[in-house]
Motif scaffolding. Structure first.
Motif, PDB file in Angstrom:
ATOM      1  N   ALA A   1     -15.677   3.751   3.490  1.00 54.17           N
ATOM      2  CA  ALA A   1     -15.304   4.034   4.877  1.00 54.17           C
ATOM      3  C   ALA A   1     -15.578   2.843   5.784  1.00 54.17           C
ATOM      4  O   ALA A   1     -14.779   2.532   6.676  1.00 54.17           O
ATOM      5  N   GLU A   2     -16.693   2.178   5.557  1.00 58.87           N
ATOM      6  CA  GLU A   2     -17.063   1.038   6.404  1.00 58.87           C
ATOM      7  C   GLU A   2     -16.064  -0.102   6.290  1.00 58.87           C
ATOM      8  O   GLU A   2     -15.837  -0.847   7.244  1.00 58.87           O
ATOM      9  N   ARG A   3     -15.426  -0.229   5.131  1.00 57.13           N
ATOM     10  CA  ARG A   3     -14.482  -1.307   4.879  1.00 57.13           C
ATOM     11  C   ARG A   3     -13.057  -0.963   5.318  1.00 57.13           C
ATOM     12  O   ARG A   3     -12.152  -1.784   5.150  1.00 57.13           O
ATOM     13  N   SER A   4     -12.828   0.234   5.880  1.00 57.81           N
ATOM     14  CA  SER A   4     -11.476   0.746   6.041  1.00 57.81           C
ATOM     15  C   SER A   4     -11.191   1.238   7.451  1.00 57.81           C
ATOM     16  O   SER A   4     -12.103   1.579   8.198  1.00 57.81           O
ATOM     17  N   GLU A   5      -9.906   1.297   7.781  1.00 52.53           N
ATOM     18  CA  GLU A   5      -9.466   1.930   9.020  1.00 52.53           C
ATOM     19  C   GLU A   5      -8.923   3.332   8.761  1.00 52.53           C
ATOM     20  O   GLU A   5      -8.814   4.148   9.668  1.00 52.53           O
ATOM     21  N   VAL A   6      -8.565   3.601   7.507  1.00 49.93           N
ATOM     22  CA  VAL A   6      -8.117   4.926   7.086  1.00 49.93           C
ATOM     23  C   VAL A   6      -8.857   5.274   5.799  1.00 49.93           C
ATOM     24  O   VAL A   6      -8.976   4.433   4.901  1.00 49.93           O
ATOM     25  N   VAL A   7      -9.374   6.497   5.718  1.00 46.34           N
ATOM     26  CA  VAL A   7     -10.022   6.978   4.496  1.00 46.34           C
ATOM     27  C   VAL A   7      -9.231   8.167   3.972  1.00 46.34           C
ATOM     28  O   VAL A   7      -8.982   9.133   4.700  1.00 46.34           O
ATOM     29  N   ILE A   8      -8.819   8.083   2.710  1.00 48.80           N
ATOM     30  CA  ILE A   8      -8.086   9.170   2.050  1.00 48.80           C
ATOM     31  C   ILE A   8      -8.988   9.778   0.990  1.00 48.80           C
ATOM     32  O   ILE A   8      -9.598   9.063   0.187  1.00 48.80           O
ATOM     33  N   LEU A   9      -9.059  11.118   0.981  1.00 50.49           N
ATOM     34  CA  LEU A   9      -9.821  11.829  -0.048  1.00 50.49           C
ATOM     35  C   LEU A   9      -8.866  12.620  -0.920  1.00 50.49           C
ATOM     36  O   LEU A   9      -7.944  13.277  -0.416  1.00 50.49           O
TER      37      LEU A   9
ATOM     38  N   HIS B   1      -0.930  -2.327   0.806  1.00 52.62           N
ATOM     39  CA  HIS B   1      -2.170  -1.951   1.475  1.00 52.62           C
ATOM     40  C   HIS B   1      -3.386  -2.466   0.691  1.00 52.62           C
ATOM     41  O   HIS B   1      -3.334  -2.626  -0.532  1.00 52.62           O
ATOM     42  N   GLU B   2      -4.456  -2.689   1.406  1.00 56.13           N
ATOM     43  CA  GLU B   2      -5.703  -3.173   0.816  1.00 56.13           C
ATOM     44  C   GLU B   2      -6.646  -1.995   0.608  1.00 56.13           C
ATOM     45  O   GLU B   2      -6.987  -1.302   1.576  1.00 56.13           O
ATOM     46  N   LEU B   3      -7.084  -1.773  -0.637  1.00 58.82           N
ATOM     47  CA  LEU B   3      -7.868  -0.577  -0.947  1.00 58.82           C
ATOM     48  C   LEU B   3      -9.330  -0.899  -1.239  1.00 58.82           C
ATOM     49  O   LEU B   3      -9.656  -1.913  -1.877  1.00 58.82           O
ATOM     50  N   ALA B   4     -10.193   0.007  -0.766  1.00 54.07           N
ATOM     51  CA  ALA B   4     -11.594   0.069  -1.180  1.00 54.07           C
ATOM     52  C   ALA B   4     -11.774   1.444  -1.800  1.00 54.07           C
ATOM     53  O   ALA B   4     -11.542   2.459  -1.132  1.00 54.07           O
ATOM     54  N   VAL B   5     -12.126   1.512  -3.083  1.00 51.06           N
ATOM     55  CA  VAL B   5     -12.094   2.780  -3.808  1.00 51.06           C
ATOM     56  C   VAL B   5     -13.490   3.222  -4.222  1.00 51.06           C
ATOM     57  O   VAL B   5     -14.381   2.409  -4.486  1.00 51.06           O
ATOM     58  N   TYR B   6     -13.657   4.536  -4.255  1.00 46.86           N
ATOM     59  CA  TYR B   6     -14.915   5.142  -4.702  1.00 46.86           C
ATOM     60  C   TYR B   6     -14.574   6.371  -5.529  1.00 46.86           C
ATOM     61  O   TYR B   6     -13.613   7.082  -5.248  1.00 46.86           O
ATOM     62  N   ARG B   7     -15.391   6.637  -6.548  1.00 43.22           N
ATOM     63  CA  ARG B   7     -15.150   7.718  -7.504  1.00 43.22           C
ATOM     64  C   ARG B   7     -13.814   7.507  -8.206  1.00 43.22           C
ATOM     65  O   ARG B   7     -12.975   8.395  -8.296  1.00 43.22           O
ATOM     66  N   GLY B   8     -13.631   6.295  -8.696  1.00 43.64           N
ATOM     67  CA  GLY B   8     -12.394   5.977  -9.389  1.00 43.64           C
ATOM     68  C   GLY B   8     -12.649   5.233 -10.677  1.00 43.64           C
ATOM     69  O   GLY B   8     -13.701   4.644 -10.893  1.00 43.64           O
TER      70      GLY B   8
ATOM     71  N   GLY C   1     -22.243   9.407   2.581  1.00 43.18           N
ATOM     72  CA  GLY C   1     -20.889   9.928   2.723  1.00 43.18           C
ATOM     73  C   GLY C   1     -20.087   9.164   3.756  1.00 43.18           C
ATOM     74  O   GLY C   1     -20.585   8.266   4.442  1.00 43.18           O
ATOM     75  N   VAL C   2     -18.824   9.543   3.862  1.00 41.11           N
ATOM     76  CA  VAL C   2     -17.904   8.885   4.788  1.00 41.11           C
ATOM     77  C   VAL C   2     -18.458   8.842   6.205  1.00 41.11           C
ATOM     78  O   VAL C   2     -18.348   7.824   6.909  1.00 41.11           O
TER      79      VAL C   2
ATOM     80  N   ALA D   1     -19.567   5.964   1.845  1.00 36.52           N
ATOM     81  CA  ALA D   1     -19.889   5.283   3.104  1.00 36.52           C
ATOM     82  C   ALA D   1     -19.416   3.842   3.082  1.00 36.52           C
ATOM     83  O   ALA D   1     -18.869   3.331   4.067  1.00 36.52           O
ATOM     84  N   ASP D   2     -19.604   3.177   1.946  1.00 33.95           N
ATOM     85  CA  ASP D   2     -19.169   1.792   1.802  1.00 33.95           C
ATOM     86  C   ASP D   2     -17.648   1.699   1.919  1.00 33.95           C
ATOM     87  O   ASP D   2     -17.110   0.814   2.611  1.00 33.95           O
TER      88      ASP D   2
END
Length: 290
Positions: free
Chosen positions: A47-55, A24-31, A72-73, A44-45
């Motif tokens: 989420a904009e790059r993704s089809e699924v957002v995991i918290l 899978h291709e990840l865009a990460v925040y707070r990591g 935010g998301v 928000a960034d």
């Protein structure tokens, strides 16, 4: 899939790494550094790059802020996307979050986990899911990358309800193992030998196996911090009050965790409740013969 991952802590880091390893291709925040993927400046960034957002965040306010706060998301997510909250938070708040995300034309699942850092690393987590069955099936391939025991519990918030129930069982069992091993020690028996004997009987459990060994060896580096488990038991006690339900032993164990945090042990593993019990004034009295 293109996945936004918000919250790469003790649990989130290995979970994200397993998703990357699965392709899978990840865009990460707070990591932290250490996970391949695009590091974003905001939820928000991601989420904009993704089809699924995991918290995967510590508490209810953290999830609310990541979803609906500034940048935010909710500000970056596109209709048709899926939000999966794998944090352990309030079931009541979760139902509200799901409703707000669905009004944006997106899907929502609450999917808290059990299994600790080892389960996250080995992709053997237990995953308890709340949401619609069709959305659950959409997310199943991701869940199967992260865990082994995956159950759709019910509608929105049901996953969080199951996680609170899980934390009641785990917390009270840790406290029971701590009392048993402290009793053995004060009665003059070797706690390590007692633990080994109990492992062959009806008292055997995963907690006696893993956390009992931590208690015997006094190794309390965190797999799951007392501070976070105390938060989960607070959710249980608060929900019980809303339901006019008495959970006396849950409340007592939460108070023991309060004492551990007051003693400066909040960032130790929850098996360190053994230390807290040993420090109780009565338990520091000179040992008397039975």
């Amino acid at each position: 899939m293109r996945i936004g991952f918000v919250g790469l802590g003790v649990m989130g880091m290995p979970m994200a790494a397993n998703l990357v390893a699965a392709g899978h291709e990840l865009a990460v925040y707070r990591g932290r550094d250490g996970v391949d993927g695009h590091h974003c400046d905001s939820a928000a960034d991601a989420a904009e790059r993704s089809e699924v957002v995991i918290l995967m965040l510590p508490d209810t306010p953290d999830v609310e802020n990541a979803l609906f706060g500034p940048d935010g998301v909710a500000e970056g997510i596109r209709p048709g996307s899926l939000v999966i909250d794998m944090s352990s938070i309030s079931p009541t708040a979760t139902r509200s979050f799901a409703e707000r995300i669905e009004k944006l034309g997106c899907d929502y699942l609450d999917a808290p986990v059990s299994g600790g850092e080892v389960g996250a690393q080995q992709a053997t987590l237990t995953i308890m899911v709340g949401g619609r069955p069709d959305v659950f099936e959409r997310a199943r391939p991701l869940f199967e990358t992260l865990g082994k025991n995956i159950t759709l519990i019910g509608g929105a918030g049901a996953g969080q309800t199951a996680k609170v129930a899980n934390q009641i069982v785990v917390g009270l069992t840790i406290e029971a193992v701590a009392e048993a091993l402290l009793f053995a020690e004060r009665a003059g028996a070797d706690p390590a030998v007692v633990r080994q004997a109990l492992m062959g009987g009806f008292a055997s459990s995963r907690i006696l196996e893993l956390h009992g060994e931590r208690m015997v060896n006094r190794t309390f580096d965190p797999g799951f911090r007392i501070r976070l488990h105390r938060k989960d038991l607070m959710l249980a006690v608060q929900a019980a009050a809303e339901l006019d339900l008495a959970l006396p032993n849950t409340a007592a164990t939460q108070q023991l965790m309060n004492a551990a945090i007051a003693d400066g042990d909040g960032d130790l593993d929850h098996s360190a409740l053994y230390k807290t019990l040993r420090r109780q004034p009565r338990n520091q009295a000179p040992r008397r013969s039975p």
